[in-house]
Enzyme design. Structure first.
Site, PDB file in Angstrom:
ATOM      1  N   LYS A 135       0.784  -1.366  -0.115  1.00  0.00           N
ATOM      2  CA  LYS A 135       0.009  -0.016  -0.028  1.00  0.00           C
ATOM      3  C   LYS A 135       0.875   1.231  -0.083  1.00  0.00           C
ATOM      4  O   LYS A 135       1.893   1.171   0.928  1.00  0.00           O
ATOM      5  CB  LYS A 135      -0.652   0.032   1.346  1.00  0.00           C
ATOM      6  N   SER A 161      -9.617   1.014   3.038  1.00  0.00           N
ATOM      7  CA  SER A 161      -8.616   1.877   2.283  1.00  0.00           C
ATOM      8  C   SER A 161      -7.452   1.213   1.640  1.00  0.00           C
ATOM      9  O   SER A 161      -6.876   1.712   0.762  1.00  0.00           O
ATOM     10  CB  SER A 161      -8.058   3.076   3.164  1.00  0.00           C
ATOM     11  N   SER A 182      -9.625  -1.300   7.002  1.00  0.00           N
ATOM     12  CA  SER A 182      -9.240  -1.003   6.007  1.00  0.00           C
ATOM     13  C   SER A 182      -8.479  -2.241   5.416  1.00  0.00           C
ATOM     14  O   SER A 182      -8.062  -2.247   4.426  1.00  0.00           O
ATOM     15  CB  SER A 182      -8.290   0.019   6.144  1.00  0.00           C
TER      16      SER A 182
END
Lengths: 67, 478
Positions: free
Chosen positions: B84, B162, B186
């Site tokens: 990420k 996310s 997330s």
């Protein structure tokens, strides 16, 4: 040619508009100011719910200072 | 040069490691094939933030040199992965998924990346994410520098966030595993929506040094993989004490599902409402089937309900207050207005207005949440619940318009473990998301939650579940 609108006709028109407004969902906030106000309202709602939750005075916050 | 068969892109780390050792292909061939795929298909799902092909190729050559000398560093040696884009990679852009940080470059690697590097894993690139991990509260799936997260199972659907790019990249076979982060949902949400296995570690088990902070007291970094076993292998590599992270628990992790307690000695907690009332009707049978499969392992089964505490307001207040403090300079500079999602901008600005008394009250209630879980975990060892009670929403819809299932507030039905995502995050508990079936061609998942540092127990249950079901092996048509 114009026609005079009676008080009864005005009243019927306004009632109809009010009823239509009641059926239409409020438009989502669009401007930055409106969005800010919505966010503030949410924060206030959160704060109110936190305030309503009663705690024993001895309850410490969930963090620990490690020297 | 060896042709890389399609199956390889969907192999687990363990399977790939065996193939590398058997010299079915070299690490260089494998890395090139994955880089090609990531660069070609990543943009199709808005999953790729940055390709690191050049350094990956160099690293792969080093791995091949090691392997020629019969030097194996461990189960992740030569395995391709991505992270990420909230984790720093020295000398490369780290955007945090947000326009104001598009040019940001750090001079050192995040601790987890250094650890994976030492294990011989090969970093292929950085993956898309919801801007600033969604800390201000976002309204649209498009709240990202890279555009909306398109689900590999159906590009008209959202991938969840996310850690959105991490879920998409693993699901589409662009990498073998990825790292994501979770403050509240997330990892679990994109893992559920994308049909991959995601592990949220106990707070403090994995160092966050070099990661974007959103909430100092809630952020966790964890793996998103093809199987529970891979999650164990990755966690084993990235966990451990780190002086650079003040929240580090000082504990390491060794993946050893063989030493987990017998399932017949474990107690499984569940709430009927989670399976029979809250999910939309077509989803209930899938969740029930998953529950039945897990119950079949021989657990003692107990009904559990979370105590009535204001989980949502506590989570919202903590993340908002801490997140806005993290991004105070961004807000003060006015650059916050460059973010893609207008609600996120408003949320971050408003967070600066939260009063100290409200933040402290939230943190005091959080103590009660921890206490409540301590009590629950005297009665059960593992909690089980549906991951999300809906399938992925449409990418074109605002998230607050998404189908919400038959929520208890709307129906007056029992809450069950409805708030387990915020509650579990407030208490810093580990959780494992396991794919468990499909509705409308979209993946569903169950979540297992355990007491702090009980990852081996969750992974053992997950491994057993995946040995008797094949949901984690399903592939989208990319």
């Amino acid at each position: 040619m114009s026609r005079k609108v009676t008080r009864r006709e005005w009243s019927a028109t306004l009632a109809g508009a009010a009823s239509l407004a009641a059926q239409t969902p409020p438009a989502p906030p669009q401007t930055p100011e409106q969005l800010l106000e919505v966010a503030r309202q949410q924060a206030r709602r959160n704060a109110d719910l936190l305030t309503k939750h009663k705690l024993p005075p001895s309850t410490e916050p969930a963090f620990l200072f490690k020297p | 040069m060896a042709q890389i068969p399609d199956d390889v892109f969907y192999a687990t780390a363990g399977e790939l490691s065996s193939k590398l050792k058997a010299k079915e292909f070299s690490a260089l061939e494998l890395t090139r094939a994955f880089c090609d795929r990531l660069e070609k298909l990543g943009p199709r799902y808005n999953a790729l933030s940055l390709s690191l092909r050049e350094t990956a190729i160099k690293k792969a050559k080093d791995v091949d040199d090691d392997m020629k000398r019969e030097r194996f560093r461990g189960p992740l040696h030569g395995i391709p992965y991505a992270v990420k884009d909230l984790l720093s990679v020295a000398g490369n852009p780290t955007t945090w998924g947000a326009k104001p940080y598009a040019g940001q470059v750090f001079d050192s690697d995040a601790t987890v990346i250094s650890k994976l590097n030492r294990s011989g894993a090969i970093l292929l690139g950085k993956l898309a994410m919801v801007e600033l991990a969604g800390g201000g509260g976002y309204r649209y799936p498009a709240a990202s520098l890279t555009g909306p997260g398109l689900n590999p199972w159906d590009r008209t659907r959202w991938s969840g966030g996310s850690s959105s790019g991490s879920g998409r990249a693993v699901a589409a076979g662009l990498v073998t595993f990825a790292l994501g982060s979770e403050t509240s949902g997330s990892i679990l949400t994109p893992a559920a929506y994308c049909g991959v296995t995601g592990l949220r570690p106990t707070y403090g088990l994995v160092s966050r040094a070099g990661a974007m902070a959103l909430s100092w007291t809630m952020d966790k970094i964890g793996p998103m993989c093809r199987s529970a076993e891979d999650c164990g292998l990755v966690l084993q590599t990235i966990a451990g004490k780190d002086a650079e992270d003040p929240a580090s628990a000082g504990k390491s992790f060794y993946y050893a599902p063989q030493f987990a307690r017998k399932f017949t000695d474990l107690r499984l907690g569940w709430a009927p409402a989670d399976f029979q009332e809250r999910p939309e009707a077509p989803l209930r049978a899938v969740f029930q089937q998953a529950l039945d499969a897990v119950r079949g392992f021989g657990f003692k089964v107990t009904e559990v309900t979370l105590p009535d505490l204001p989980y949502g307001p506590v989570t919202g207040t903590v993340i908002s207050a801490e997140g806005s403090a993290v991004f105070e300079d961004l807000i003060a500079s006015g650059k916050v207005d460059e973010l893609a999602d207008a609600r996120q901008i408003a949320g971050l600005k408003t967070g600066l207005e939260i009063l100290a008394k409200d933040y402290l009250k939230a943190m005091r209630i959080r103590s009660q949440v921890q206490q409540a879980f301590r009590k629950i975990f005297t009665e059960v060892d593992v909690l089980i619940t549906p991951g999300r009670i809906t399938v992925a929403s449409r990418v074109s819809e605002p998230l607050d318009a998404a189908r919400g299932g038959a929520g208890p507030q709307a129906t007056g039905k029992a809450a069950g473990l409805r708030d387990l995502i915020p509650a579990g995050n407030l208490a810093g508990l580990p959780a494992l998301s396991l794919p468990c079936g499909f509705v409308e061609g979209l993946p569903l998942a169950i979540s297992l939650v355990g007491r702090p540092f009980s990852e081996n127990t969750l992974l053992a249950v997950g491994k057993q579940y995946q040995s008797v079901t094949g949901w984690h092996r399903k592939r989208p048509k990319v």
